[in-house]
Design an enzyme around this catalytic site. Structure first.
Site, PDB file in Angstrom:
ATOM      1  CB  SER A 128      -0.908   0.025   1.228  1.00 32.58           C
ATOM      2  OG  SER A 128      -1.616   1.246   1.247  1.00 32.58           O
ATOM      3  CE  LYS A 182      -2.982  -2.429  -0.298  1.00 32.77           C
ATOM      4  NZ  LYS A 182      -3.784  -2.283  -1.432  1.00 32.77           N
ATOM      5  CG  HIS A 185      -4.707  -0.985   3.884  1.00 37.08           C
ATOM      6  ND1 HIS A 185      -4.969  -0.487   2.623  1.00 37.08           N
ATOM      7  CD2 HIS A 185      -3.942  -0.056   4.493  1.00 37.08           C
ATOM      8  CE1 HIS A 185      -4.381   0.689   2.485  1.00 37.08           C
ATOM      9  NE2 HIS A 185      -3.746   0.968   3.603  1.00 37.08           N
ATOM     10  CG  ASN A 186      -7.211  -1.784  -0.536  1.00 34.59           C
ATOM     11  OD1 ASN A 186      -6.185  -1.495   0.063  1.00 34.59           O
ATOM     12  ND2 ASN A 186      -7.247  -1.939  -1.838  1.00 34.59           N
ATOM     13  CD  GLU A 189      -7.399   2.970   0.082  1.00 37.69           C
ATOM     14  OE1 GLU A 189      -6.312   2.470   0.399  1.00 37.69           O
ATOM     15  OE2 GLU A 189      -7.820   2.981  -1.095  1.00 37.69           O
TER      16      GLU A 189
HETATM   17  C1  6PG Z   1      -3.212   1.376  -1.565  1.00 40.57           C
HETATM   18  C2  6PG Z   1      -4.528   1.533  -2.233  1.00 40.57           C
HETATM   19  C3  6PG Z   1      -4.487   0.950  -3.598  1.00 40.57           C
HETATM   20  C4  6PG Z   1      -5.678   1.440  -4.374  1.00 40.57           C
HETATM   21  C5  6PG Z   1      -6.734   0.478  -4.638  1.00 40.57           C
HETATM   22  C6  6PG Z   1      -8.116   0.888  -4.275  1.00 40.57           C
HETATM   23  O1  6PG Z   1      -3.254   0.811  -0.486  1.00 40.57           O
HETATM   24  O2  6PG Z   1      -2.200   1.825  -2.087  1.00 40.57           O
HETATM   25  O3  6PG Z   1      -5.538   0.884  -1.522  1.00 40.57           O
HETATM   26  O4  6PG Z   1      -4.379  -0.415  -3.482  1.00 40.57           O
HETATM   27  O5  6PG Z   1      -5.879   2.746  -4.472  1.00 40.57           O
HETATM   28  O6  6PG Z   1      -6.572   0.216  -5.968  1.00 40.57           O
HETATM   29  O7  6PG Z   1      -8.764   1.426  -5.336  1.00 40.57           O
HETATM   30  P1  6PG Z   1     -10.281   1.589  -5.587  1.00 40.57           P
HETATM   31  O8  6PG Z   1     -10.694   2.811  -4.858  1.00 40.57           O
HETATM   32  O9  6PG Z   1     -10.349   1.764  -7.060  1.00 40.57           O
HETATM   33  O10 6PG Z   1     -11.007   0.357  -5.170  1.00 40.57           O
END
Ligand code: 6PG
Length: 469
Positions: A128, A182, A185-186, A189
């Site tokens: 990430s 991960k 994590h997303n 996010e």
């Molecule tokens: C990271 C991000 C990266 C990314 C994903 C999510 O940790 O660097 O999470 O993996 O930005 O591709 O993207 P979406 O918003 O398109 O689902």
């Protein structure tokens, strides 16, 4: 045969990662299916640097020191399988294949099993930090065998971000553990981003600040408990102007969110395991709803919200309330995410360490934030912690912020502003802290129409009532 590691797939992330590796003293072999891409790199950003610019896969494989380490950075799904298939006949037992993309953890488990049968270590490594992180130091979440990890650690721990003297890279566990972490994590996010957007929406509806004022608000928030990469970039976003119109860039960006899929995977698996993940779930749905732009525009002409008046209360107090709501909701999102990781760890026998996970998210990654230190502390002092909100530090924050949290959600409701993630977070808090929920009625309904039985509050056993008599 002396490259420390090789990388296949020279798109932006791959290119930045190899430049990062090379800058830390590693010799890196690079290969791309379209050979012109390698040539372009050789004559461009890679020029004069310690790379092997391989023009064929055998050349790439032969340039690697043993045990060979090859990292794949191609699109998740079929392309990863295709590269593995090409690599396997050229690799020997003990060699290591690494998938550094956002792959589905079950794919990683399947690939790991297949490679293991051939004596090859397969690693699913979550990375990430976007392009910048890849180049300067990402957060790295590796999953695979302990033995393979011994060979990889000196490289990955050197290229990772550093937080308070610690590399943001620790072995997460076997097979799919790294990719699962991960993915979680997303999901987090997604939650963080949506919560920030909801804070923006409430303030905009009630106070209508200018872009400069928004930049100021977020930059203030970034100095306190909310200090994080996403708050920081949000404050910067509000300072940028569109060169064509002179308007703030944020005002000319179309309100239609995209998503690549990791958020949906996170929520789907949480539901499958019976883990409430309402904050991230709301964030995923908010993106879906936002993408229905045409429908929303049409509906806005038919369906109207409440008639609103300009905000009459204290502006500073409302800003404070929204800040508190954002912080409390964020804690709920992490609490849910950690429960999900716990369930997955049990299910797959991964032995995930939540304190360590929070510690490697402190630097390099998109969700990096000051408060992650506190999550690490919470799990270090009580590894069996059932829910983050029960940790004394977080319990105190929730107690302190809840009045303001409710003010923020009430304000959103009175203005007709959708705050699904704020509301879901508060709903989670109110449900979890409540000794009795209305599920007694629900059980009665189930028993009524389906004889599904119920338990009683006053004596043990399983009961059925003859509702139709
Ligand atoms: C990271 C991000 C990266 C990314 C994903 C999510 O940790 O660097 O999470 O993996 O930005 O591709 O993207 P979406 O918003 O398109 O689902």
């Amino acid at each position: 045969m002396n490259a420390d590691i090789g990388l296949i797939g020279l798109a932006v992330m791959g290119e930045n990662l190899v430049l990062n590796m090379e800058s830390r003293g590693f010799k890196v072999a690079v290969y791309n299916r379209t050979v012109e891409v390698v040539e372009k790199f050789e004559n461009g950003r890679g020029k004069g640097k310690n790379f092997v610019f391989a023009k064929s896969l055998p050349e790439f494989v032969n340039s690697l020191a043993k045990p060979r380490k090859a990292q794949i950075m191609v699109k998740a799904g079929g392309p990863v399988d295709a590269v593995i298939e090409q690599l396997l006949p050229l690799f020997e037992p003990g060699d290591i294949i690494i998938d550094g993309g956002n792959s589905l953890w079950t794919d990683t488990q399947r690939r790991e099993k297949a490679c293991k049968e051939k004596g090859i270590h397969f690693f699913g490594v979550g990375i990430s930090g976007g392009e910048e992180g890849a180049l300067k130091g990402p957060s790295i979440m590796p999953g695979g065998s302990k033995e393979g990890w011994q060979a990889l650690a000196p490289i990955y721990q050197k290229i990772a971000a550093v937080a308070e003297g610690q590399p943001c890279c620790l072995h997460m566990g076997p097979d799919g553990a790294g990719h699962y972490v991960k993915m979680a994590h997303n999901g987090i996010e997604y939650g963080d981003m949506q919560l920030i957007c909801e804070a923006y929406a409430i303030l905009e509806a009630a106070l209508n600040p200018s872009a400069e004022e928004f930049a100021q608000i977020f930059s203030e928030w970034n100095k306190g408990e909310l200090d994080s990469f996403l708050i920081e970039i949000t404050s910067k976003i509000f300072t940028k102007k569109d060169p064509d119109t002179g308007k703030p860039v944020v005002d000319i960006v179309l309100d239609k969110a995209g998503q690549k899929g990791t958020g949906k995977w996170t929520v789907g698996h949480a539901v499958e395991m019976g883990v409430p993940l309402s904050v991230i779930g709301s964030a995923v749905e908010a993106r879906i709803l936002s993408s229905l732009k045409d429908e929303r525009v049409a509906a806005s002409a038919i369906l109207h919200g409440p008639t609103t008046k300009p905000y009459e209360g204290d502006r500073a107090k409302l800003i404070e309330a929204v800040r508190d709501a954002l912080y409390a909701s964020k804690i709920m999102s992490y609490a849910q995410g950690m429960v999900q990781l716990g369930k997955a760890s049990e299910l797959y026998n991964w032995g995930l360490n939540f304190g360590e996970i929070a510690s490697i998210w402190r630097g390099g990654c998109i969700i990096r934030a000051r408060f992650l230190n506190r999550i690490t502390d919470a799990y270090r002092s009580n590894p069996g912690l059932k829910n983050l909100m029960l940790d004394p530090f977080f319990a105190e924050i929730l107690q302190r912020t809840q009045a303001n949290w409710r003010v923020a959600v009430q304000t959103a409701i009175s203005y007709g502003i959708a705050t699904p993630a704020f509301s879901a977070a508060l709903g989670y808090f109110d449900s979890y802290r409540t000794a009795s929920l209305p599920a007694n009625l629900l059980q009665a309904q189930r028993d009524y129409f389906g004889a599904h039985t119920y338990e009683r509050v006053d004596k043990p056993g399983v009961f059925h009532y003859d509702w139709y008599s």
